[in-house]
Design an enzyme around this catalytic site. Sequence first.
Site, PDB file in Angstrom:
ATOM      1  N   GLY A  26       0.780  -1.235   0.000  1.00  0.00           N
ATOM      2  CA  GLY A  26       0.000   0.000   0.000  1.00  0.00           C
ATOM      3  C   GLY A  26       0.803   1.272   0.000  1.00  0.00           C
ATOM      4  O   GLY A  26       0.290   2.320   0.394  1.00  0.00           O
ATOM      5  N   LYS A  27       2.044   1.218  -0.468  1.00  0.00           N
ATOM      6  CA  LYS A  27       2.883   2.422  -0.470  1.00  0.00           C
ATOM      7  C   LYS A  27       2.256   3.558  -1.269  1.00  0.00           C
ATOM      8  O   LYS A  27       2.291   4.720  -0.852  1.00  0.00           O
ATOM      9  CB  LYS A  27       4.273   2.116  -1.041  1.00  0.00           C
ATOM     10  N   THR A  28       1.686   3.224  -2.424  1.00  0.00           N
ATOM     11  CA  THR A  28       1.145   4.282  -3.284  1.00  0.00           C
ATOM     12  C   THR A  28      -0.074   4.939  -2.656  1.00  0.00           C
ATOM     13  O   THR A  28      -0.219   6.169  -2.687  1.00  0.00           O
ATOM     14  CB  THR A  28       0.795   3.720  -4.670  1.00  0.00           C
ATOM     15  N   LYS A  49       7.850   8.910  -8.170  1.00  0.00           N
ATOM     16  CA  LYS A  49       8.213   7.485  -8.144  1.00  0.00           C
ATOM     17  C   LYS A  49       9.317   7.324  -9.178  1.00  0.00           C
ATOM     18  O   LYS A  49       9.042   7.127 -10.366  1.00  0.00           O
ATOM     19  CB  LYS A  49       7.009   6.601  -8.464  1.00  0.00           C
ATOM     20  N   ASP A  66       0.724   3.393 -10.481  1.00  0.00           N
ATOM     21  CA  ASP A  66       1.191   4.120  -9.294  1.00  0.00           C
ATOM     22  C   ASP A  66       1.558   5.551  -9.654  1.00  0.00           C
ATOM     23  O   ASP A  66       1.250   6.499  -8.913  1.00  0.00           O
ATOM     24  CB  ASP A  66       2.397   3.425  -8.666  1.00  0.00           C
ATOM     25  N   GLU A 128       8.149   7.873  -3.530  1.00  0.00           N
ATOM     26  CA  GLU A 128       7.785   6.481  -3.248  1.00  0.00           C
ATOM     27  C   GLU A 128       8.800   5.529  -3.853  1.00  0.00           C
ATOM     28  O   GLU A 128       9.149   5.629  -5.030  1.00  0.00           O
ATOM     29  CB  GLU A 128       6.398   6.166  -3.813  1.00  0.00           C
ATOM     30  N   GLY A 129       9.278   4.601  -3.032  1.00  0.00           N
ATOM     31  CA  GLY A 129      10.174   3.580  -3.534  1.00  0.00           C
ATOM     32  C   GLY A 129       9.414   2.538  -4.341  1.00  0.00           C
ATOM     33  O   GLY A 129       8.187   2.579  -4.463  1.00  0.00           O
ATOM     34  N   GLY A 131       8.869  -1.644  -4.632  1.00  0.00           N
ATOM     35  CA  GLY A 131       9.108  -2.872  -3.891  1.00  0.00           C
ATOM     36  C   GLY A 131       9.527  -2.592  -2.461  1.00  0.00           C
ATOM     37  O   GLY A 131       9.097  -1.623  -1.850  1.00  0.00           O
ATOM     38  N   ASN A 190      -0.888  -0.626   7.550  1.00  0.00           N
ATOM     39  CA  ASN A 190      -1.871  -0.764   6.480  1.00  0.00           C
ATOM     40  C   ASN A 190      -2.370  -2.206   6.415  1.00  0.00           C
ATOM     41  O   ASN A 190      -1.579  -3.151   6.325  1.00  0.00           O
ATOM     42  CB  ASN A 190      -1.253  -0.372   5.134  1.00  0.00           C
TER      43      ASN A 190
END
Length: 253
Positions: A26-28, A49, A66, A128-129, A131, A190
Amino acid sequence: MSRPISRPINPTLRGCFVAGTDTDVGKTCISAALLHLLGRQGWRCAGLKPVSAGQDERDGAWSNEDVRLLQAASTMPLSSDQVGPVQFRQPCAPHIAAALSGQNIALHIGLTAAQALMDAGAEVLVVEGVGGFAVPLAADLSWGMDDLAAELALPVILVVGLRLGCLNHALLTAQAVAARGLKLVGWVANTVDPAMPHRQSNIEALKVGLQRRYGSVFLGEVPRLTEVTPVTVAACLDGVALRQALDFEKVRP
């Protein structure tokens, strides 16, 4: 696998780097919510990103999902290339996607793209990274996402995917962040597995452990939502704690 950064860190960069305990945690969604929260506080915010893998076609153009979400959540008009400067067609590990495309990922892509956004007027970046935090970006595994994060030198916010094994994944990622000389300022829980046993006990353990070891504050818990948007996810996060964690109190009243 990491190598020393040879390029000077730019002290003007402001914002955060969003890392995850794994892929698909759920990073995005969290990054888009952070953009919404910071934008609501009056900042000109840009999502970034630097590297993404996996595209689909929309309106005759290929782009990463993303990247589109971060582009839409940014509070300034940005192109897909500005938000996602390196997008690969194949949905696989970035260094493999790069090889399939006959390309190499430039070592300084993160810093170059971040500086371009600041030059375009962004006051705050949410980077945002891809993976997990240490996913490789070079074919020989000599450098990876952790090197990119170290070069940016932004404070890190960790997205912990709530499922069995999250304690180990969170602690290993926190150790890796600290090993790169970065500050883990906050974390978000999350929900990945709604049926996860002893979920609250895991959250409480991480609250205590990450605070004690790294000074990392709990920014909120995101449950399974019927409608997932930057607004609905942001409602689960603590905007005041975020501002304090990023030390924005001293930058703007």
